[in-house]
Design an enzyme around this catalytic site. Structure first.
Site, PDB file in Angstrom:
ATOM      1  N   CYS A 357     -43.911   2.601  -0.647  1.00 47.68           N
ATOM      2  CA  CYS A 357     -44.717   2.426   0.565  1.00 47.68           C
ATOM      3  C   CYS A 357     -46.217   2.681   0.388  1.00 47.68           C
ATOM      4  O   CYS A 357     -47.018   1.870   0.871  1.00 47.68           O
ATOM      5  CB  CYS A 357     -44.140   3.221   1.730  1.00 47.68           C
ATOM      6  SG  CYS A 357     -43.247   4.695   1.280  1.00 47.68           S
ATOM      7  N   ARG A 386     -37.100   8.874  -9.668  1.00 50.26           N
ATOM      8  CA  ARG A 386     -36.849  10.093  -8.903  1.00 50.26           C
ATOM      9  C   ARG A 386     -36.056  11.069  -9.757  1.00 50.26           C
ATOM     10  O   ARG A 386     -35.017  10.705 -10.305  1.00 50.26           O
ATOM     11  CB  ARG A 386     -36.034   9.773  -7.635  1.00 50.26           C
ATOM     12  CG  ARG A 386     -36.764   8.854  -6.686  1.00 50.26           C
ATOM     13  CD  ARG A 386     -35.951   8.603  -5.453  1.00 50.26           C
ATOM     14  NE  ARG A 386     -36.613   7.615  -4.606  1.00 50.26           N
ATOM     15  CZ  ARG A 386     -36.112   7.146  -3.463  1.00 50.26           C
ATOM     16  NH1 ARG A 386     -34.943   7.578  -3.036  1.00 50.26           N
ATOM     17  NH2 ARG A 386     -36.779   6.264  -2.755  1.00 50.26           N
ATOM     18  N   GLN A 404     -35.679  -0.966  -6.204  1.00 54.46           N
ATOM     19  CA  GLN A 404     -35.349  -1.166  -4.797  1.00 54.46           C
ATOM     20  C   GLN A 404     -35.736  -2.574  -4.383  1.00 54.46           C
ATOM     21  O   GLN A 404     -36.798  -3.056  -4.769  1.00 54.46           O
ATOM     22  CB  GLN A 404     -36.138  -0.177  -3.936  1.00 54.46           C
ATOM     23  CG  GLN A 404     -35.728   1.257  -4.101  1.00 54.46           C
ATOM     24  CD  GLN A 404     -36.532   2.165  -3.186  1.00 54.46           C
ATOM     25  OE1 GLN A 404     -37.745   2.092  -3.158  1.00 54.46           O
ATOM     26  NE2 GLN A 404     -35.843   3.005  -2.433  1.00 54.46           N
ATOM     27  N   ASP A 406     -37.238  -3.542  -1.953  1.00 50.58           N
ATOM     28  CA  ASP A 406     -37.980  -2.871  -0.898  1.00 50.58           C
ATOM     29  C   ASP A 406     -38.870  -3.854  -0.156  1.00 50.58           C
ATOM     30  O   ASP A 406     -39.279  -4.874  -0.709  1.00 50.58           O
ATOM     31  CB  ASP A 406     -38.857  -1.783  -1.546  1.00 50.58           C
ATOM     32  CG  ASP A 406     -39.166  -0.649  -0.597  1.00 50.58           C
ATOM     33  OD1 ASP A 406     -38.751  -0.735   0.581  1.00 50.58           O
ATOM     34  OD2 ASP A 406     -39.832   0.310  -1.020  1.00 50.58           O
ATOM     35  N   HIS A 408     -41.919  -3.823   3.320  1.00 53.48           N
ATOM     36  CA  HIS A 408     -42.552  -3.147   4.448  1.00 53.48           C
ATOM     37  C   HIS A 408     -43.046  -4.191   5.418  1.00 53.48           C
ATOM     38  O   HIS A 408     -43.723  -5.130   5.014  1.00 53.48           O
ATOM     39  CB  HIS A 408     -43.675  -2.242   3.941  1.00 53.48           C
ATOM     40  CG  HIS A 408     -43.157  -1.116   3.095  1.00 53.48           C
ATOM     41  ND1 HIS A 408     -43.023  -1.219   1.740  1.00 53.48           N
ATOM     42  CD2 HIS A 408     -42.672   0.106   3.436  1.00 53.48           C
ATOM     43  CE1 HIS A 408     -42.495  -0.093   1.268  1.00 53.48           C
ATOM     44  NE2 HIS A 408     -42.260   0.722   2.274  1.00 53.48           N
ATOM     45  N   LYS A 488     -34.298   6.326  11.268  1.00 54.96           N
ATOM     46  CA  LYS A 488     -33.852   5.190  10.452  1.00 54.96           C
ATOM     47  C   LYS A 488     -32.463   4.737  10.841  1.00 54.96           C
ATOM     48  O   LYS A 488     -31.692   5.481  11.464  1.00 54.96           O
ATOM     49  CB  LYS A 488     -33.884   5.579   8.984  1.00 54.96           C
ATOM     50  CG  LYS A 488     -33.019   6.784   8.701  1.00 54.96           C
ATOM     51  CD  LYS A 488     -32.982   7.113   7.238  1.00 54.96           C
ATOM     52  CE  LYS A 488     -31.942   8.190   7.001  1.00 54.96           C
ATOM     53  NZ  LYS A 488     -31.638   8.418   5.619  1.00 54.96           N
ATOM     54  N   HIS A 534     -40.048   0.338   6.977  1.00 46.52           N
ATOM     55  CA  HIS A 534     -39.548   0.295   5.595  1.00 46.52           C
ATOM     56  C   HIS A 534     -38.139  -0.267   5.654  1.00 46.52           C
ATOM     57  O   HIS A 534     -37.389   0.108   6.540  1.00 46.52           O
ATOM     58  CB  HIS A 534     -39.441   1.687   4.977  1.00 46.52           C
ATOM     59  CG  HIS A 534     -40.655   2.552   5.127  1.00 46.52           C
ATOM     60  ND1 HIS A 534     -41.337   3.040   4.050  1.00 46.52           N
ATOM     61  CD2 HIS A 534     -41.288   3.020   6.216  1.00 46.52           C
ATOM     62  CE1 HIS A 534     -42.342   3.792   4.475  1.00 46.52           C
ATOM     63  NE2 HIS A 534     -42.335   3.797   5.791  1.00 46.52           N
TER      64      HIS A 534
END
Length: 673
Positions: A357, A386, A404, A406, A408, A488, A534
């Site tokens: 992000c 991570r 990911q 991912d 946004h 979320k 997200h």
RNA sequence: GCCUACAUAGCUCAGUCGGUAGAGCACUUCCUUGGUAAGGAAGAGGUCACCAGUUCGAGUCUGGUUGUAGGCUCCA
């Protein structure tokens, strides 16, 4: 007289003091035989407890899931009884029901219970079950002075500090102590239980593991003995068969057998992808890119390593520090070149991104945006790192670096609901394409550790709720389980091991745009703060791949298979023809290879089968002469001779994921049932 | 990170009482030229995870480290 209301709406009158067992007797003989417990005004109780006046009563039989829980709880008592008989020094703590069975935490510091002890314990349990002792409930009306309490105290030596702690807690809360006894065994327990130990003939101990009293690592180490129980022998055997099947489907095992990926001691928690695994990975990301194109996403790429400062801005440093990798330098000493200084801090310390992000925020800020561009959707196959505790790593399911899918969304507050509605359909289509239909949606709200104002959280939680309500999907509320920056919606998928994995997530974030001072020009010409959303459907491509491997047991559908077709010449004389056929299929866009080794055809077929390749094409004299291939399907065996164009036509039909083939799928979402 | 167990050939595993290592599969070469789940032969392959210790001698015993498995915790 007590008047009870049955589930079918009918009324029945019974003498006062009557029990659910009496009720069953008044209904039918078959019901008496199958009755396990009762549900009285929504609460599950023993069959032999008196029914209160004007109650709604349902008899729970062996077919009810709730009855199974009762059975397993009783099995835990039975196991505790057996363990005490074999290990008189053991002290009992707690013994609850879990998803597929039950466990009992035992304190026995001088002996380590191992699976070799299971046989003994199981035999003892069988014996107690056969004896058919009734489960009898007693309540200690006068607390610690009660006779039942004293009998209970003596059951495992009289000095059980764990039970004492539970008892003290209960009394402090003003609860009545209740005990259940079968034979000589008596245990503190809320109940309910099955009528007799004779229900407990189909039990099996499954594993033993360490645990802590009250899950606190600073407290006593306990031994957790797991078991499971079923009403029928068939159900138990089916369950054990599924456990075996699950072991065979373990993605770590299949990953090795199918040459997809592996782990090395030199990179704990970081998978190495072999060519076939990489192909699968690429198919997953290509599929997702196709989906993103259809939905007006823009793919971007942000750096892997960004300044530590940035993570202060985003709030990750405060909230996610322990999970991040930081860069440190090593420098040679200026005077002594052999001397190396470790962990030298850079002037501008850097951190490896654990999330995408902040990178996307910087991308957003690269120009001034207008509301006319909204909703603006930035997507990235983002590689994040991570740190995970060493004991938490698990194959592809829990790694330290993963990709990911991912994205946004930057939008106005008014657009939030529409965006979430779009995503719910989008995700349903994605999971459907992989045949994953057991999806559970959870809404998670503000956690204790969080950033942002109360007002912001209220608004955000309301937006998610109304989007879910508008889509009419079922969801579970998870209080206090949100991300630190916003509430979320999570999408949980259940795999064959019956483990539930969080894949998709939609997270609303009013906070990061503020922290990064993101702005857009609204219709009024003024600057406003955008809302940021997200979202990820696969979650982690690595983990999703693991789920797919277990879900399909490595028999990937044609569109996913790393090798779709393998051409097998009967002897080396036909290698040229096999190569030609292979080249033709490759040119047509199919992942095809030829096995030109000197092995016999039976052996090549065995190899192809073990690699779970969807189509094996046998070619020899006949086929080379007639320009044909002899097709063997993984699913249906030998299909006979096909001309090459006819075979191409057949596989052309299987080339795409199911959702893109059947149009009606996307409209009838599997999530809205 | 915690508890318990495990670590021997690329893979799966055997290795007795402490005396310098073995099988199957895979790999390489040769023979066989084949018709729907294992043709035959030969060969190569090992710092017994790593580091210490005990011992005349350690794959084997002891301690530590790393990794893996199951669970706990954490994360989500």
């Amino acid at each position: 007289m007590v008047s009870v209301k049955l589930p079918d709406g009918s009324q029945r009158d019974l003498p006062s003091g009557a029990t659910a067992s009496d009720l069953a007797t008044s209904i039918s003989k078959a019901l008496v035989k199958n009755a396990v417990a009762a549900k009285v005004n929504g609460e599950i109780v023993d069959l032999f407890r008196p029914i209160p006046e004007a109650a709604e009563v349902a008899i729970l039989t062996k077919k009810d899931d709730e009855a199974l829980e009762v059975l397993r709880h009783s099995a835990a008592h039975l196991m505790a009884d057996a363990i005490l008989r074999i290990f008189p020094k053991a002290q009992l703590t707690i013994g609850p029901v879990v998803d597929d069975g039950f466990y009992y935490d035992i304190y026995l510091p001088d002996y380590r219970i191992s699976p070799e002890d299971f046989v003994k314990i199981e035999e003892e349990m069988q014996r107690i079950a056969k004896e058919g002792h009734a489960f009898v409930r007693t309540e200690a009306d006068d607390g610690l002075a009660d006779e039942a309490y004293h009998r209970y105290k003596q059951i495992d030596g009289g000095n059980n500090q764990f039970k004492q702690e539970i008892v003290d807690d209960l009394l402090a809360r003003g609860a009545t102590l209740s005990f259940y006894q079968h034979g000589d065994f008596i245990d503190l327990c809320r109940g309910p239980h099955v009528p007799s130990t004779s229900f407990l003939k189909n039990v099996k101990l499954t594993s033993v593991a360490g645990s802590y009293w009250r899950a606190d690592a600073s407290r006593e180490q306990l031994q957790r003995v797991y078991g499971t129980a079923f009403f029928s022998k068939q159900d138990l055997q089916e369950h054990l068969r599924l456990l075996e099947e699950a072991k065979k489907r373990d993605h770590r095992l299949l990953g090795e057998q199918l040459e997809l990926f592996f782990f090395s001691e030199d990179a704990p928690g970081f998978p190495f992808f072999l060519p076939k695994g990489t192909t699968l990975f690429t198919i997953l990301s290509d599929y997702m890119r196709g989906q993103l194109r259809l939905r007006n996403y823009h793919e971007v790429k942000a750096p892997l390593i960004l300044s530590e400062n940035l993570w202060h801005t985003s709030g990750h440093y405060e909230n996610y520090l322990e999970n991040m990798f930081f860069t440190k330098m090593k420098l040679r000493d200026e005077k002594l070149p052999d001397e190396i200084h470790d962990n030298v801090e850079e002037e501008r310390p850097m951190a490896v991104k654990p999330m995408n992000c902040p990178g996307h925020c910087i991308l957003f800020k690269s120009k001034l945006h207008s509301h006319n561009e909204f909703p603006l959707r930035y997507a990235e196959m983002g590689l994040v790192h991570r740190r995970e505790l060493s004991g938490a790593r698990h194959g592809l399911f829990r790694v330290q670096a993963f990709t990911q899918d991912d994205a946004h969304h930057f939008c106005t507050p008014e657009q939030v609901e529409g965006e979430i509605g779009m995503l719910i359909d989008f995700f349903a289509e994605v999971y459907g394409a992989f045949g994953l239909t057991d999806v559970r949606i959870e809404l998670s709200t503000r956690p204790e550790k969080s950033i942002g104002s109360d007002d912001m959280w209220t608004k955000a939680e309301r937006a998610l709720t109304s989007a879910l309500e508008a889509k009419k999907v079922n969801y579970v509320l998870n209080k206090g389980d949100g991300a630190f920056y916003g509430p979320k919606i999570d999408f949980h998928i259940r795999d064959v091991l019956k483990r539930s994995w969080q894949c998709g997530t939609i997270q609303l974030d009013f906070s990061m745009p503020e922290r990064f001072e993101l702005r857009y020009v609204g219709p009024d010409g003024d600057r406003h703060i955008p809302v940021m959303l997200h979202r990820a459907a696969f979650g982690s491509l690595e983990r999703f791949l693991g789920i797919i491997i277990e879900h399909t047991a490595g028999r990937f559908p044609f569109w996913l298979a790393p090798v779709q077709v393998q051409v097998l010449p009967v002897s080396e004389k036909y290698n040229d023809y096999a190569s030609k056929v292979t080249q033709r299929l490759v040119t047509a866009g199919f992942r095809t290879e030829a096995n030109l080794r000197g092995d016999r055809i039976g052996y090549k077929i065995r190899q192809g089968s073990l690699h779970k390749i969807p189509y094996l094409l046998v070619v020899g004299e006949k086929e080379a002469g007639a320009k044909e291939v002899n097709v063997r399907s993984r699913e249906t065996g030998e299909l006979g001779a096909f001309s090459v164009p006819a075979f191409l036509e057949r596989i052309e039909a299987e080339k795409l994921p199911p959702t893109l083939v059947t149009e009606e799928r996307s409209s009838s979402s599997s999530l809205s049932t």
